[in-house]
Design a protein around this motif. Structure first.
Motif, PDB file in Angstrom:
ATOM      1  N   SER A 390     -37.484 -49.274  46.112  1.00  0.00           N
ATOM      2  CA  SER A 390     -38.169 -48.289  46.948  1.00  0.00           C
ATOM      3  C   SER A 390     -39.425 -47.765  46.270  1.00  0.00           C
ATOM      4  O   SER A 390     -39.560 -47.816  45.041  1.00  0.00           O
ATOM      5  N   MET A 394     -37.614 -40.242  47.643  1.00  0.00           N
ATOM      6  CA  MET A 394     -37.215 -39.850  48.996  1.00  0.00           C
ATOM      7  C   MET A 394     -36.841 -41.066  49.826  1.00  0.00           C
ATOM      8  O   MET A 394     -35.843 -41.063  50.560  1.00  0.00           O
ATOM      9  N   GLN A 395     -37.624 -42.125  49.698  1.00  0.00           N
ATOM     10  CA  GLN A 395     -37.343 -43.358  50.427  1.00  0.00           C
ATOM     11  C   GLN A 395     -36.018 -43.971  49.973  1.00  0.00           C
ATOM     12  O   GLN A 395     -35.229 -44.457  50.786  1.00  0.00           O
ATOM     13  N   CYS A 397     -33.442 -42.418  48.668  1.00  0.00           N
ATOM     14  CA  CYS A 397     -32.288 -41.554  48.957  1.00  0.00           C
ATOM     15  C   CYS A 397     -32.052 -41.337  50.450  1.00  0.00           C
ATOM     16  O   CYS A 397     -30.967 -40.882  50.853  1.00  0.00           O
ATOM     17  N   ASP A 398     -33.031 -41.652  51.277  1.00  0.00           N
ATOM     18  CA  ASP A 398     -32.901 -41.412  52.713  1.00  0.00           C
ATOM     19  C   ASP A 398     -31.751 -42.244  53.288  1.00  0.00           C
ATOM     20  O   ASP A 398     -31.739 -43.464  53.180  1.00  0.00           O
ATOM     21  N   GLY A 399     -30.789 -41.573  53.876  1.00  0.00           N
ATOM     22  CA  GLY A 399     -29.652 -42.249  54.490  1.00  0.00           C
ATOM     23  C   GLY A 399     -28.585 -42.700  53.516  1.00  0.00           C
ATOM     24  O   GLY A 399     -27.625 -43.378  53.911  1.00  0.00           O
ATOM     25  N   SER A 425     -34.473 -31.521  50.778  1.00  0.00           N
ATOM     26  CA  SER A 425     -34.770 -32.544  51.782  1.00  0.00           C
ATOM     27  C   SER A 425     -33.960 -33.816  51.516  1.00  0.00           C
ATOM     28  O   SER A 425     -33.501 -34.481  52.451  1.00  0.00           O
ATOM     29  N   ILE A 426     -33.774 -34.137  50.250  1.00  0.00           N
ATOM     30  CA  ILE A 426     -32.972 -35.315  49.906  1.00  0.00           C
ATOM     31  C   ILE A 426     -31.531 -35.117  50.362  1.00  0.00           C
ATOM     32  O   ILE A 426     -30.922 -36.012  50.968  1.00  0.00           O
ATOM     33  N   ASP A 428     -30.417 -33.139  52.704  1.00  0.00           N
ATOM     34  CA  ASP A 428     -30.365 -33.119  54.180  1.00  0.00           C
ATOM     35  C   ASP A 428     -30.436 -34.529  54.753  1.00  0.00           C
ATOM     36  O   ASP A 428     -29.892 -34.792  55.830  1.00  0.00           O
ATOM     37  N   GLY A 429     -31.101 -35.439  54.049  1.00  0.00           N
ATOM     38  CA  GLY A 429     -31.270 -36.801  54.556  1.00  0.00           C
ATOM     39  C   GLY A 429     -30.138 -37.746  54.195  1.00  0.00           C
ATOM     40  O   GLY A 429     -30.144 -38.915  54.620  1.00  0.00           O
ATOM     41  N   ARG A 434     -22.135 -37.551  50.685  1.00  0.00           N
ATOM     42  CA  ARG A 434     -23.204 -36.891  49.920  1.00  0.00           C
ATOM     43  C   ARG A 434     -22.797 -36.727  48.452  1.00  0.00           C
ATOM     44  O   ARG A 434     -22.849 -35.631  47.894  1.00  0.00           O
TER      45      ARG A 434
END
Length: 465
Positions: A390, A394-395, A397-399, A425-426, A428-429, A434
């Motif tokens: 990645s 953020m990319q 960790c997203d999903g 934000s991480i 939440d995504g 989690r």
């Protein structure tokens, strides 16, 4: 060539050790001219264009100051003939086939360099290789048909990636091994004089070549042993409820032990520790000391256990979810913080094990080059559809269902003042459960738990989800 003066140096090998060492020698010896040579036109071109092929703190600043006395070239023969002293800084990997397979050092590149030096030289030379001095002296005796004098010295490097320039400028010691002959002593004195430009004499140790070479192996083996020693206690801490960071502090406060190299981790990696331990094992075996060989082999086995056990711990905590195909973000891929080097990274074991269990892995490292990570994954037969590199955290960790911090980069820390990532934000995504696995103990568990994550820390007990 003046008896006690070295004015021109050739360094064969424009890699990490060769360039850093040459830069500092040129920086501290204004009257000396150094040429770094390599067969790779791309590598030499990169150094000349200042698109440096390696990243090392303070290296760029020093190179700017020595531009008039440090050159890079592919004309190896000319550089050899112009030099009084020749450093050989080429790779010596572990042998992969034949005698010593998996343990002995492959010195073929060093041997080729020495053969070239003897072939093209028209004057006496001092040679400082990164291999077995005795072997090279025999080679020189066989090939030296011109009656020239070649003195072979041992000058092992003790550089840690990420602090190499500091290590060169402020070394604990400089070791120089030479033959106990007048010519050997004179050659050693000339190399000593280069280092005395900035290093106190009491930190420069001269000895014979075997002591010099074995000293390097012993130092790296004992440093790796400290890492394995503290890592061996993480599983016990996790089982009984002790805290590995408290254990590290308790042990490190003993002045006989000290605090260095006692930070628990997923295992050691890099190009030196394992290679040097394997070489030490091979040396002991070849001398018939099998108990000594097994002693040092246990260090490697402990490191392999530490790397493999982290995936087991993550999946055991996930319970039934472990059988699902999850998305797992791995933060960090270089073998340690402070370097872009991904060679022999312990993170690869975790990535390979997770992919092998059917999970999708997304990797982000703030410093390591994407193409280097991809090349390492490709060599490990990990396809891009299951192991993705990645562009940012953020990319990655997203999903993700799970985040695993595998390298102790400051970018991943959560303490106020050091926090560089938007952890809210991480969180939440992410998808349930989690889970955060902190393999470097760099995050504040309570802070992330307050954001809805479940945190698994290395060397600390954790209940099932």
């Amino acid at each position: 060539m003046a008896k006690d003066q070295t004015t021109r140096i050739c360094c064969i090998g424009a890699g990490y050790v060769g360039t850093c060492t040459s830069a500092v020698l040129a920086y501290k010896n204004p009257s000396v001219r150094i040429t770094v040579v390599d067969t790779s036109e791309a590598k030499i071109g990169a150094w000349r264009s200042r698109s440096f092929p390696i990243s090392e703190p303070c290296l760029q600043e020093i190179l700017k100051q020595v531009v008039e006395r440090l050159a890079f070239s592919t004309d190896i023969e000319a550089a050899i003939n112009a030099a009084d002293l020749i450093f050989i800084c080429v790779d010596t990997p572990t042998v992969t086939k034949g005698t010593g397979e998996g343990f002995a050092l492959d010195t073929s590149a060093v041997v080729a360099c020495v053969a070239k030096i003897v072939e093209v030289s028209t004057s006496d030379k001092i040679i400082v290789p990164c291999g077995t001095a005795d072997q090279l002296r025999k080679l020189i005796t066989q090939k030296n048909t011109k009656g020239l004098n070649f003195e072979v010295l041992s000058n092992p490097e003790f550089l840690a990636e990420g602090t190499a320039i500091h290590d060169l400028l402020h070394p604990d010691r400089v070791i120089i091994g030479a033959e106990n002959t007048p010519k050997g002593s004179n050659a050693a004195a000339r190399l000593v004089s280069l280092y005395q430009a900035w290093i106190p004499s009491d930190r420069i140790k001269t000895t014979n070549t075997w002591s010099s070479e074995l000293g390097k192996l012993a130092a790296n083996a004992m440093l790796a042993q400290r890492i394995s020693s503290i890592n061996s206690l993480t599983a016990i801490c996790e089982s009984v409820g002790a805290d590995i960071q408290d254990i590290s502090q308790i042990v490190g406060l003993d002045h006989r032990i000290g605090p260095h190299m006692l930070q628990a981790s997923i295992g050691f990696g890099g190009s030196c520790f394992e290679k040097d331990i394997r070489c030490l094992v091979y040396l002991a075996e070849s001398l018939g000391f099998r108990h000594i060989a097994r002693y040092w082999m246990a260090d490697l086995e402990m490191n392999d256990f530490q790397k493999a056990s982290q995936t087991e711990r993550i999946t055991s905590l996930l319970g039934p979810l472990a059988s699902s195909k999850l998305t797992i973000a791995v933060l960090g891929f270089s073998f340690k913080a402070g370097t872009t080097d991904v060679r022999s990274t312990p993170v690869l074991t975790i990535v390979r094990d997770l992919v092998g269990r059917g999970h999708k892995v997304k990797i982000f490292d703030p410093k390591a080059k994407k193409e280097d990570i991809q090349e390492t994954l490709c060599k490990a037969n990990l396809g891009r559809e299951r192991a993705i590199v990645s562009l940012n955290a953020m990319q990655a960790c997203d999903g993700a269902h799970v985040i695993a911090i595998a390298t102790a980069w400051d970018e991943f820390r959560t303490r106020p003042g050091l926090r560089r990532m938007d952890w809210k934000s991480i969180a939440d995504g992410m998808q349930q459960p989690r889970l955060m696995f902190d393999g470097c103990n760099v995050v504040d568990a309570k802070y992330l738990e307050g954001l809805g994550m479940k945190v698994l820390e290395l060397g600390r007990k954790q209940a099932m989800l």
